[in-house]
Structures are given as structure tokens and as C-alpha cells.
Write a protein that holds these residues in place. Structure first.
Motif, PDB file in Angstrom:
ATOM      1  N   VAL A  16       0.813  -1.149   0.155  1.00  0.00           N
ATOM      2  CA  VAL A  16       0.209   0.115   0.101  1.00  0.00           C
ATOM      3  C   VAL A  16       1.036   1.269  -0.039  1.00  0.00           C
ATOM      4  CG1 VAL A  16      -1.810   1.340   1.402  1.00  0.00           C
ATOM      5  CG2 VAL A  16      -1.927  -1.070   1.277  1.00  0.00           C
ATOM      6  N   ARG A  17       0.873   2.149  -1.047  1.00  0.00           N
ATOM      7  CA  ARG A  17       1.574   3.363  -1.155  1.00  0.00           C
ATOM      8  C   ARG A  17       0.550   4.639  -0.830  1.00  0.00           C
ATOM      9  NH1 ARG A  17       3.894   2.239  -5.419  1.00  0.00           N
ATOM     10  NH2 ARG A  17       5.620   1.544  -4.236  1.00  0.00           N
ATOM     11  N   VAL A  18       1.351   5.304  -0.055  1.00  0.00           N
ATOM     12  CA  VAL A  18       0.652   6.748   0.625  1.00  0.00           C
ATOM     13  C   VAL A  18       1.583   7.710   0.292  1.00  0.00           C
ATOM     14  CG1 VAL A  18      -0.240   7.785   2.663  1.00  0.00           C
ATOM     15  CG2 VAL A  18      -0.318   5.266   2.460  1.00  0.00           C
ATOM     16  N   LEU A  19       0.923   8.695  -0.354  1.00  0.00           N
ATOM     17  CA  LEU A  19       1.546   9.954  -0.466  1.00  0.00           C
ATOM     18  C   LEU A  19       0.887  11.125   0.674  1.00  0.00           C
ATOM     19  CD1 LEU A  19       1.419  10.691  -4.478  1.00  0.00           C
ATOM     20  CD2 LEU A  19       3.131   9.437  -2.951  1.00  0.00           C
ATOM     21  N   ASP A  20       1.694  11.249   1.673  1.00  0.00           N
ATOM     22  CA  ASP A  20       1.417  12.716   2.472  1.00  0.00           C
ATOM     23  C   ASP A  20       1.901  13.779   2.265  1.00  0.00           C
ATOM     24  OD1 ASP A  20       0.677  13.791   4.918  1.00  0.00           O
ATOM     25  OD2 ASP A  20       1.726  12.260   6.340  1.00  0.00           O
ATOM     26  N   LEU A  21       0.878  14.698   1.737  1.00  0.00           N
ATOM     27  CA  LEU A  21       1.182  16.170   1.676  1.00  0.00           C
ATOM     28  C   LEU A  21       0.875  17.000   2.845  1.00  0.00           C
ATOM     29  CD1 LEU A  21       0.809  14.743  -1.136  1.00  0.00           C
ATOM     30  CD2 LEU A  21      -0.056  17.069  -1.985  1.00  0.00           C
ATOM     31  N   SER A  22       0.539  16.359   3.931  1.00  0.00           N
ATOM     32  CA  SER A  22       0.080  17.244   5.025  1.00  0.00           C
ATOM     33  C   SER A  22       1.147  17.536   5.975  1.00  0.00           C
ATOM     34  CB  SER A  22      -0.979  16.160   6.010  1.00  0.00           C
ATOM     35  OG  SER A  22      -0.170  15.163   6.770  1.00  0.00           O
ATOM     36  N   ARG A  23       0.802  18.414   6.953  1.00  0.00           N
ATOM     37  CA  ARG A  23       1.649  19.099   7.701  1.00  0.00           C
ATOM     38  C   ARG A  23       1.237  18.846   9.169  1.00  0.00           C
ATOM     39  NH1 ARG A  23       1.710  24.821   5.293  1.00  0.00           N
ATOM     40  NH2 ARG A  23      -0.569  23.930   4.796  1.00  0.00           N
ATOM     41  N   LEU A  24       2.029  19.023  10.176  1.00  0.00           N
ATOM     42  CA  LEU A  24       1.571  18.909  11.342  1.00  0.00           C
ATOM     43  C   LEU A  24       0.794  17.575  12.004  1.00  0.00           C
ATOM     44  CD1 LEU A  24       0.766  22.661  12.336  1.00  0.00           C
ATOM     45  CD2 LEU A  24       2.822  21.773  12.761  1.00  0.00           C
ATOM     46  N   VAL A  25      -0.180  17.571  12.802  1.00  0.00           N
ATOM     47  CA  VAL A  25      -0.525  16.322  13.676  1.00  0.00           C
ATOM     48  C   VAL A  25      -1.337  15.555  12.897  1.00  0.00           C
ATOM     49  CG1 VAL A  25      -1.342  15.765  15.689  1.00  0.00           C
ATOM     50  CG2 VAL A  25      -0.157  17.901  15.536  1.00  0.00           C
ATOM     51  N   ALA A  26      -2.701  15.860  12.446  1.00  0.00           N
ATOM     52  CA  ALA A  26      -3.519  14.890  12.134  1.00  0.00           C
ATOM     53  C   ALA A  26      -3.277  14.143  10.896  1.00  0.00           C
ATOM     54  CB  ALA A  26      -4.927  15.831  11.659  1.00  0.00           C
ATOM     55  N   ILE A  44       5.749  14.031   1.262  1.00  0.00           N
ATOM     56  CA  ILE A  44       6.267  15.418   0.319  1.00  0.00           C
ATOM     57  C   ILE A  44       6.038  16.558   1.004  1.00  0.00           C
ATOM     58  CG2 ILE A  44       5.247  16.333  -1.999  1.00  0.00           C
ATOM     59  CD1 ILE A  44       5.585  13.130  -2.312  1.00  0.00           C
ATOM     60  N   GLU A  45       7.534  17.016   0.824  1.00  0.00           N
ATOM     61  CA  GLU A  45       7.713  18.205   1.642  1.00  0.00           C
ATOM     62  C   GLU A  45       8.414  19.106   0.825  1.00  0.00           C
ATOM     63  OE1 GLU A  45       9.177  17.347   5.899  1.00  0.00           O
ATOM     64  OE2 GLU A  45       9.810  15.388   5.103  1.00  0.00           O
ATOM     65  N   LYS A  46       8.329  20.478   1.218  1.00  0.00           N
ATOM     66  CA  LYS A  46       8.880  21.482   0.475  1.00  0.00           C
ATOM     67  C   LYS A  46      10.190  21.822   0.902  1.00  0.00           C
ATOM     68  CE  LYS A  46       6.784  25.106   3.996  1.00  0.00           C
ATOM     69  NZ  LYS A  46       5.892  26.103   4.185  1.00  0.00           N
ATOM     70  N   ASP A  47      10.947  22.315   0.142  1.00  0.00           N
ATOM     71  CA  ASP A  47      12.338  22.494   0.533  1.00  0.00           C
ATOM     72  C   ASP A  47      12.612  23.542   1.633  1.00  0.00           C
ATOM     73  OD1 ASP A  47      15.119  22.116   0.345  1.00  0.00           O
ATOM     74  OD2 ASP A  47      15.442  23.205  -1.592  1.00  0.00           O
ATOM     75  N   GLY A  48      13.858  23.325   2.249  1.00  0.00           N
ATOM     76  CA  GLY A  48      13.691  24.453   3.434  1.00  0.00           C
ATOM     77  C   GLY A  48      13.691  23.975   4.923  1.00  0.00           C
ATOM     78  N   LYS A  49      12.166  23.983   5.232  1.00  0.00           N
ATOM     79  CA  LYS A  49      12.061  23.501   6.536  1.00  0.00           C
ATOM     80  C   LYS A  49      11.291  22.129   6.549  1.00  0.00           C
ATOM     81  CE  LYS A  49       8.005  26.492   7.388  1.00  0.00           C
ATOM     82  NZ  LYS A  49       7.417  27.512   8.414  1.00  0.00           N
ATOM     83  N   GLY A  50      10.639  21.934   5.438  1.00  0.00           N
ATOM     84  CA  GLY A  50       9.639  20.579   5.433  1.00  0.00           C
ATOM     85  C   GLY A  50       8.475  20.740   6.285  1.00  0.00           C
ATOM     86  N   ASP A  51       8.087  19.723   6.597  1.00  0.00           N
ATOM     87  CA  ASP A  51       6.762  19.668   7.583  1.00  0.00           C
ATOM     88  C   ASP A  51       7.039  20.589   8.801  1.00  0.00           C
ATOM     89  OD1 ASP A  51       4.681  18.727   9.497  1.00  0.00           O
ATOM     90  OD2 ASP A  51       4.529  16.910   8.413  1.00  0.00           O
ATOM     91  N   ASP A  52       6.195  21.398   9.148  1.00  0.00           N
ATOM     92  CA  ASP A  52       6.129  22.052  10.319  1.00  0.00           C
ATOM     93  C   ASP A  52       6.247  21.166  11.713  1.00  0.00           C
ATOM     94  OD1 ASP A  52       5.590  25.032   9.415  1.00  0.00           O
ATOM     95  OD2 ASP A  52       4.201  23.800   8.359  1.00  0.00           O
ATOM     96  N   LEU A  53       5.774  20.064  11.592  1.00  0.00           N
ATOM     97  CA  LEU A  53       5.986  19.281  12.959  1.00  0.00           C
ATOM     98  C   LEU A  53       7.622  19.087  13.092  1.00  0.00           C
ATOM     99  CD1 LEU A  53       4.601  17.662  14.921  1.00  0.00           C
ATOM    100  CD2 LEU A  53       4.959  15.540  13.658  1.00  0.00           C
ATOM    101  N   ARG A  54       8.504  19.266  12.244  1.00  0.00           N
ATOM    102  CA  ARG A  54      10.069  19.227  12.476  1.00  0.00           C
ATOM    103  C   ARG A  54      10.412  20.292  13.366  1.00  0.00           C
ATOM    104  NH1 ARG A  54      12.802  15.793   8.661  1.00  0.00           N
ATOM    105  NH2 ARG A  54      11.595  15.190   6.869  1.00  0.00           N
ATOM    106  N   SER A  55       9.731  21.450  13.367  1.00  0.00           N
ATOM    107  CA  SER A  55       9.994  22.634  14.314  1.00  0.00           C
ATOM    108  C   SER A  55       9.705  22.701  15.593  1.00  0.00           C
ATOM    109  CB  SER A  55       9.514  23.878  13.526  1.00  0.00           C
ATOM    110  OG  SER A  55      10.025  23.937  12.191  1.00  0.00           O
ATOM    111  N   TRP A  56       8.849  21.661  16.054  1.00  0.00           N
ATOM    112  CA  TRP A  56       8.285  21.474  17.356  1.00  0.00           C
ATOM    113  C   TRP A  56       9.135  20.598  18.216  1.00  0.00           C
ATOM    114  CZ3 TRP A  56       2.194  19.866  17.528  1.00  0.00           C
ATOM    115  CH2 TRP A  56       1.520  21.078  16.795  1.00  0.00           C
ATOM    116  N   LYS A  57      10.213  21.371  18.846  1.00  0.00           N
ATOM    117  CA  LYS A  57      11.356  20.809  19.595  1.00  0.00           C
ATOM    118  C   LYS A  57      11.393  20.932  20.952  1.00  0.00           C
ATOM    119  CE  LYS A  57      14.269  21.828  15.468  1.00  0.00           C
ATOM    120  NZ  LYS A  57      15.595  22.483  15.166  1.00  0.00           N
TER     121      LYS A  57
END
Length: 391
Positions: A16-26, A44-57
Motif C-alpha cells: 500500500v503506497r501513501v502520498l502524505d502532503l499534510s503538515r503537523l499532527v492530524a 511530500i515536503e517543501k524545501d527548506g524546513k519541510g513539515d512544520d512538525l519538524r520545528s516542534w522541539k
């Protein structure tokens, strides 16, 4: 024991293949469930900082990403560019599921609406996560879990009557939506397998959390009065509360069944209260729950937490300790059942996280790979799907 990741393992969702374009939690909660059971989840993430969940530190470590990003692959793709959009359509033609959480209409503005994606792959299941849903008067509004937790009625119920409504201390609305979303995805996937036709799942943050308290609507229909916050008490059963012990620790107790409530009164040495008109049945106990709590609380306050647990457990009373995560780390239950596990981590050596939930005895989930660095698998995915001439 530190668990090692093993990409050669196969889970029940292998293939099963999933493309995940979402950000943060849900969206991440939803795709974590699928990834833990073997689905190939491509973030699927944008260049630079990617998924905003990466910034929760915490302590400068992206702890949320390390936990909820596990078992996934990461690809950098610019969806604002024509080559990026064409690449996504090709990826979608090879996928089973696509998850996104743009403001409703966001996919359409990029020329990637459901009609376009389903033309590329008629069996595709498209999950559209938003605060308020794809339809209705709020569909155009950005939706954050905090706003949903407030408006859904949850926060109005949560806390104490003499204090303001209380928000949950975590992304509760998002996480509930993620679990509902996983169930919806597997249902739609089953339909696609049987019928050969995909569909769109409209997953709001609002409706899942409201479903947890929807009995309040019927209660209001009958009484005309919304339930007021009652702290740790229950509005419909008693006794139910958190009680302080002599050592400053706490225990939680619930006597939601008549037999249990009567057993509690016996255990605290007050059998005469079983025939007291204030406490003889549940309706009476709810009406006089403050008086009952004082009686139980005075008894519990005379003993330490461990003494209370030993006494009530020996009597078969439903009681348990109030634990912090520090208590849980050393808990016999947690250790023996492996509720928490240690996973290898390149930055920290190992990380403490939750085990795979739920536990399937024949086709369990596995730890396949650590949460990826941003774009870690971009070249691999480009080669795998023949995107070299597009990007």
C-alpha cells in the motif's frame, strides 16, 4: 533493549503506497498508523524546513517528528512548479492513498484537485483534512486544533466550574481526527479493492472530537441545560474523582456501577451509607457527590498512595494511581508489556517512544525505519518512479 529498525520486514499493509502532503499532527497521526503496519508512506515536503512538525522541539531536538515521522520516507517536491505538479500526478498514478491538509480549495488552485488525481488513478483514495470540513459556512477558514477544541464543546466541559474552560495540553483534536482518518482510509481502501473505484474522504478536525462528547447534545435536548464543568467528577456517575493521599500523591477512583459504589462504601468502613438516602443509588450519589467526595477523600487522605492502592485493590475496588511520565518510565506494567520502547536514533543514540498500537497477534506492525531527514529519500524515489526527466 534498544529496538533496531529493519526495512526488510513486511507488515500487513505491505504494497500500500501513501502520498502524505499534510503538515503537523492530524495527517501525520493518520499516516503513522499506516506506516507502522507496513504501508510505504512518502512524505511530500517543501524545501527548506519541510513539515512544520519538524520545528516542534524540546532541548533543540525535533521530538515530535522523531516519534510521528517514523517508518516514513521523505521527498522534497515543489508543488508550486509545473514539473513538481506533474511529478506528483505521476506519483499519484502509482499510489493507493493521498493525504492533504491544505485549506479547502488549495489542491484545486494548484491544478491538483480530486478530479485531476482520480483521472490519473481512478482507484486513488484522497483524504482531505481540514479544520471545519470541505463544505459548510466555515470551509474557507483555516482550522487549528485549538479552535476546534474550544468550539466543539470539549473545552467548555473540561476543567472546573469556578475556572475558565480548559484546553487539552496536547493536540487532541488532531490526534482523534488522525485515528478516525486511519479507519476511514482502510474502509475506503477496502471498497476500492472490491469495486475498483477510489473516493474522497472529507475529514474535519471538528466532527471527530465532537463525536466523543455528542451525548451532550441529547442531554441538552432533554434538559435544556448544557453540562457545566465538574473537575474530576462525573456529571452522571458517583463516586468518581481524584483524591489526595497523605504523601501528596493522588489516586483516581470510579464507582460507576452500583455494585462498585457499594463496595467502596464497605471498604472505607462506612457500610451504613449504603442505605443512606443521599447515597443509596446512583442518582442520589450524583446529586450529593460533593458530600460523598468529602467522606471518601477524608479516608484516603489518611494513607499513602501505596497503602490506598493495596487496600482498595485487595477489596476489588476500581482505583489507580495518578502518574506522571516519570512514574511510567519505571512502571512494572509499562516495562513488562513494553508500552514504551527504546528505538535507535542517530542523534541521541536511542529515543523513548510508544510501541505500535494496536497489537495484532498474527500480522503485527514493525519498526521499519527512523523518521527521515528532510528529503532523505528524494533521489531514491525519483529513480524508483522514473521521474528523472521531470525534475
Amino acid at each position: 533493549m534498544i529496538h533496531q529498525f529493519n526495512e526488510s520486514e513486511k507488515g500487513p499493509l505491505d504494497g500500500v503506497r501513501v502520498l502524505d502532503l499534510s503538515r503537523l499532527v492530524a495527517g501525520n497521526m493518520l499516516t503513522l498508523f499506516l506506516a507502522d503496519f507496513g504501508a510505504d508512506v512518502i512524505k511530500i515536503e517543501k524545501d527548506g524546513k519541510g513539515d512544520d512538525l519538524r520545528s516542534w522541539k524540546e532541548s533543540d531536538e525535533p521530538i515530535y517528528w522523531k516519534i510521528y515521522g517514523r517508518n516514513k520516507r521523505s521527498m522534497i517536491l515543489d508543488l508550486k512548479s509545473e514539473p513538481g505538479r506533474q511529478a506528483l500526478k505521476k506519483l499519484a498514478s502509482h499510489a493507493d492513498i493521498l493525504v492533504e491538509n491544505f485549506v479547502p480549495g488549495g489542491l484545486e488552485k494548484m491544478g491538483l484537485g480530486p478530479q485531476v488525481l482520480l483521472e490519473a488513478n481512478p482507484k486513488l483514495v484522497i483524504v482531505r483534512v481540514s479544520g471545519w470540513g470541505q463544505t459548510g459556512p466555515f470551509s474557507h477558514k483555516p482550522g487549528f486544533g485549538t479552535l476546534v477544541e474550544a468550539m466543539s464543546g470539549f473545552s467548555y466541559l473540561n476543567g472546573h466550574a469556578d475556572k475558565p474552560p480548559t484546553l487539552p495540553p496536547l493536540a487532541l483534536a488532531d490526534m482523534i481526527a488522525g485515528v478516525y482518518g486511519a479507519a476511514g482510509v482502510l474502509t475506503a481502501l477496502r471498497a476500492a479493492e472490491k469495486e475498483g473505484i477510489g473516493q474522497v474522504i472529507d475529514l474535519s478536525l471538528f466532527e471527530p472530537i465532537f463525536s466523543f462528547i455528542s451525548s451532550e447534545a441529547l442531554k441538552y435536548q432533554l434538559s435544556g441545560v448544557p453540562t457545566m464543568r465538574s473537575g474530576n467528577q462525573s456529571s452522571h456517575t458517583a463516586p468518581r474523582n481524584v483524591y489526595e493521599c497523605s504523601d501528596g500523591k493522588f489516586v483516581a477512583m470510579s464507582g460507576s456501577m452500583q455494585s462498585m459504589a457499594l463496595r467502596i462504601l464497605d471498604t472505607i468502613g462506612r457500610p451504613e451509607l449504603k442505605v443512606d438516602k443521599r447515597f443509596h443509588d446512583n442518582d442520589a450519589r450524583v446529586e450529593h457527590r460533593d458530600e460523598l467526595d468529602l467522606i471518601i477523600g477524608d479516608f484516603i487522605k489518611q494513607k499513602t498512595q501505596q497503602e490506598n492502592l493495596a487496600l482498595f485493590e485487595a477489596a476489588g475496588v476500581t482505583v489507580g494511581p495518578v502518574c506522571s511520565v516519570a512514574d511510567l518510565v519505571d512502571s512494572h506494567y509499562i516495562q513488562r508489556r513494553e508500552v514504551m520502547v527504546q528505538l535507535q536514533d542517530d542523534d541521541l543514540g536511542s529515543i523513548t517512544t510508544h510501541n505500535i498500537v494496536p497489537r495484532l497477534n498474527r500480522t503485527p506492525g514493525h519498526f521499519f525505519r527512523a523518521a527521515p531527514s528532510l528529503g532523505q529519500h528524494t533521489k531514491e524515489i525519483i529513480k524508483q518512479f522514473g521521474l528523472e526527466n521531470m525534475l
